[in-house]
Design an enzyme around this catalytic site. Structure first.
Site, PDB file in Angstrom:
ATOM      1  N   PRO A 115       0.804  -1.224   0.000  1.00 53.53           N
ATOM      2  CA  PRO A 115       0.000   0.000   0.000  1.00 53.53           C
ATOM      3  C   PRO A 115       0.841   1.280   0.000  1.00 53.53           C
ATOM      4  O   PRO A 115       1.995   1.265   0.437  1.00 53.53           O
ATOM      5  CB  PRO A 115      -0.807  -0.109   1.302  1.00 53.53           C
ATOM      6  CG  PRO A 115      -0.070  -1.058   2.166  1.00 53.53           C
ATOM      7  CD  PRO A 115       0.703  -1.974   1.273  1.00 53.53           C
ATOM      8  N   ALA A 128      10.038   4.071  -4.233  1.00 51.78           N
ATOM      9  CA  ALA A 128      10.103   2.851  -5.061  1.00 51.78           C
ATOM     10  C   ALA A 128       9.542   3.140  -6.445  1.00 51.78           C
ATOM     11  O   ALA A 128      10.078   2.679  -7.455  1.00 51.78           O
ATOM     12  CB  ALA A 128       9.340   1.720  -4.386  1.00 51.78           C
ATOM     13  N   GLY A 181       4.057   4.785   4.909  1.00 49.15           N
ATOM     14  CA  GLY A 181       5.439   4.743   5.397  1.00 49.15           C
ATOM     15  C   GLY A 181       6.287   3.611   4.835  1.00 49.15           C
ATOM     16  O   GLY A 181       7.347   3.316   5.378  1.00 49.15           O
ATOM     17  N   LEU A 182       5.827   2.982   3.744  1.00 50.16           N
ATOM     18  CA  LEU A 182       6.618   1.885   3.169  1.00 50.16           C
ATOM     19  C   LEU A 182       7.420   2.341   1.943  1.00 50.16           C
ATOM     20  O   LEU A 182       7.952   1.520   1.196  1.00 50.16           O
ATOM     21  CB  LEU A 182       5.720   0.694   2.808  1.00 50.16           C
ATOM     22  CG  LEU A 182       4.975   0.068   3.989  1.00 50.16           C
ATOM     23  CD1 LEU A 182       4.065  -1.059   3.517  1.00 50.16           C
ATOM     24  CD2 LEU A 182       5.960  -0.469   5.036  1.00 50.16           C
ATOM     25  N   GLY A 183       7.494   3.641   1.758  1.00 51.15           N
ATOM     26  CA  GLY A 183       8.373   4.175   0.701  1.00 51.15           C
ATOM     27  C   GLY A 183       7.837   3.981  -0.701  1.00 51.15           C
ATOM     28  O   GLY A 183       8.614   3.830  -1.648  1.00 51.15           O
ATOM     29  N   SER A 184       6.500   4.007  -0.844  1.00 53.93           N
ATOM     30  CA  SER A 184       5.964   3.752  -2.188  1.00 53.93           C
ATOM     31  C   SER A 184       6.386   4.823  -3.188  1.00 53.93           C
ATOM     32  O   SER A 184       6.650   4.513  -4.343  1.00 53.93           O
ATOM     33  CB  SER A 184       4.447   3.617  -2.153  1.00 53.93           C
ATOM     34  OG  SER A 184       3.875   4.801  -1.707  1.00 53.93           O
ATOM     35  N   SER A 185       6.492   6.085  -2.746  1.00 50.97           N
ATOM     36  CA  SER A 185       6.837   7.107  -3.743  1.00 50.97           C
ATOM     37  C   SER A 185       8.280   6.940  -4.204  1.00 50.97           C
ATOM     38  O   SER A 185       8.567   7.065  -5.404  1.00 50.97           O
ATOM     39  CB  SER A 185       6.544   8.522  -3.232  1.00 50.97           C
ATOM     40  OG  SER A 185       7.441   8.846  -2.228  1.00 50.97           O
ATOM     41  N   GLY A 205       1.293   5.498   1.018  1.00 49.61           N
ATOM     42  CA  GLY A 205       0.890   6.484   2.030  1.00 49.61           C
ATOM     43  C   GLY A 205       0.977   5.983   3.456  1.00 49.61           C
ATOM     44  O   GLY A 205       0.446   6.604   4.376  1.00 49.61           O
ATOM     45  N   ASP A 219      15.776   7.007   0.947  1.00 43.00           N
ATOM     46  CA  ASP A 219      14.775   6.024   0.512  1.00 43.00           C
ATOM     47  C   ASP A 219      15.074   5.536  -0.903  1.00 43.00           C
ATOM     48  O   ASP A 219      15.032   4.347  -1.179  1.00 43.00           O
ATOM     49  CB  ASP A 219      13.363   6.640   0.537  1.00 43.00           C
ATOM     50  CG  ASP A 219      12.782   6.687   1.931  1.00 43.00           C
ATOM     51  OD1 ASP A 219      13.545   6.544   2.910  1.00 43.00           O
ATOM     52  OD2 ASP A 219      11.552   6.872   2.059  1.00 43.00           O
TER      53      ASP A 219
HETATM   54  O1  PMV Z   1       7.070   8.411   6.416  1.00 45.20           O
HETATM   55  P1  PMV Z   1       8.398   7.900   6.073  1.00 45.20           P
HETATM   56  O2  PMV Z   1       8.568   6.445   6.095  1.00 45.20           O
HETATM   57  O3  PMV Z   1       8.895   8.495   4.786  1.00 45.20           O
HETATM   58  O4  PMV Z   1       9.387   8.324   7.234  1.00 45.20           O
HETATM   59  C1  PMV Z   1       9.802   9.607   7.481  1.00 45.20           C
HETATM   60  C2  PMV Z   1      10.997   9.564   8.374  1.00 45.20           C
HETATM   61  C3  PMV Z   1      11.176  10.792   9.247  1.00 45.20           C
HETATM   62  O5  PMV Z   1      12.307  10.553  10.050  1.00 45.20           O
HETATM   63  C4  PMV Z   1       9.978  10.980  10.135  1.00 45.20           C
HETATM   64  C5  PMV Z   1      11.380  12.051   8.433  1.00 45.20           C
HETATM   65  C6  PMV Z   1      12.714  12.154   7.731  1.00 45.20           C
HETATM   66  O6  PMV Z   1      12.801  13.033   6.841  1.00 45.20           O
HETATM   67  O7  PMV Z   1      13.678  11.454   8.057  1.00 45.20           O
END
Ligand code: PMV
Length: 316
Positions: free
Chosen positions: A99, A109, A103-107, A101, A149
């Site tokens: 999924p 990837a 926090g798994l880095g979809s954008s 949005g 990322d």
């Molecule tokens: O939401 P994510 O997985 O892209 O995590 C952001 C990570 C933070 O430390 C909250 C922000 C950052 O820029 O490092």
């Protein structure tokens, strides 16, 4: 010719938020992927199809006017068409095994897979070249991205990174499984980051003490990863979660999810910005099933291994 590329999802094992104020974070790519297929056309249009929607625009339309879901992909397509003085249009299909949005880095990837796929229409590009294109594309939506990322998506494995831009890929690959569970609450990283800034401004002493503790915890975690000491690694994850609770980026739902696996997993924490998104629980063969079962009744969840491939490309 169809050019196909895929890139992995990422999780943050340790260090989210505290990294913004110095120190390090540990990122890891997992074996769930986004695949992008692209093909040149004679239409003069850029056409994109993904689970998040469809778009068809003349290739001369500025990427800046497009919805943020499509903007990085249009940017990459336009950059490649221009660089190679191509008269063609391009169709791009995006499919994801995880999924967006949450926090798994979809954008990231998606940027890496799109850069790999579209550049492949015009000949061979190195991983370094693709990484650069992907980071530039991600900057069209997240101006201040650290690039970490995208880097983990390109090379795979585990990365240690710091705010000053130092990124180091760890040589060793520990053997563990992660259970990733989705709270279903979409979060905004920038909103949560600014909540933490407010917390830091109000409670400076508490915050700087937590930063110091997190720094030490990450050094311990690096040693545990090297030794594949899952018992201690799990305890460190749980301790990291406590720090994240103290800076108020966890919430009731995330805490209750973590509570569900307290007797089965080695440890668990939220991953990424928090206030929604996903949690990760550390497991191996001995406790994977039980950990999945504890979460699966209420939440979308899956098991994941570390991905060591990063970007993969082919043509058809
Ligand atoms: O939401 P994510 O997985 O892209 O995590 C952001 C990570 C933070 O430390 C909250 C922000 C950052 O820029 O490092």
């Amino acid at each position: 010719m169809k050019s196909i590329a895929s890139a992995p999802a990422k999780i943050i094992l340790f260090g989210e938020h505290f990294i913004v104020y110095g120190g390090k974070a540990i990122l890891c790519s997992i074996d769930k992927r986004i695949t992008v297929e692209s093909e040149l056309t004679k239409t003069g249009q850029i056409e994109i199809e993904s689970q998040l929607g469809k778009l068809k625009i003349p290739k001369s339309d500025s990427y800046k006017n497009a919805d943020s879901v499509f903007r990085p992909i249009i940017y990459i397509a336009q950059r490649m068409l221009e660089k190679f003085h191509s008269e063609s249009g391009v169709t791009i299909r995006v499919s994801a095994e995880f999924p967006s949005g949450v926090g798994l880095g979809s954008s990231s990837a998606c940027c890496v897979a799109a850069a790999g796929s579209i550049s492949g229409l015009f000949g061979k590009h190195t991983k370094e070249e693709i990484l650069k294109i992907a980071i530039d594309a991600e900057r069209t939506i997240f101006e201040n991205t650290s690039g970490a990322d995208c880097t983990v998506c390109v090379y795979g494995g585990i990365l240690e990174y710091s705010k000053d831009g130092q990124i180091k890929r760890l040589e060793f690959v520990p053997k563990f499984e992660l259970v990733v569970a989705n709270s279903g609450m979409i979060h905004s990283t920038s909103k949560v980051v600014s909540m933490v800034r407010q917390f830091k401004d109000k409670k400076q002493e508490i915050f700087s003490s937590l930063c110091m503790q997190e720094k030490n915890l990450i050094e311990d975690a690096l040693a545990c990863l090297q030794k594949n000491d899952l018992t201690k690694l799990g305890k460190l994850m749980t301790q990291n979660q406590e720090f994240l609770e103290k800076i108020r980026v966890s919430n009731d739902m995330l805490s209750s999810m973590i509570n569900l696996v307290k007797d089965t997993a080695y440890g668990a924490k939220l991953t990424g910005a928090g206030d929604g998104g996903c949690i990760i629980a550390l497991a191996d063969k001995s406790n994977l099933e039980k950990t999945l079962n504890a979460l699966a009744k209420k939440y979308e969840c899956f098991s994941a291994k570390i991905d060591t491939n990063g970007l993969q490309r082919s043509s058809a």
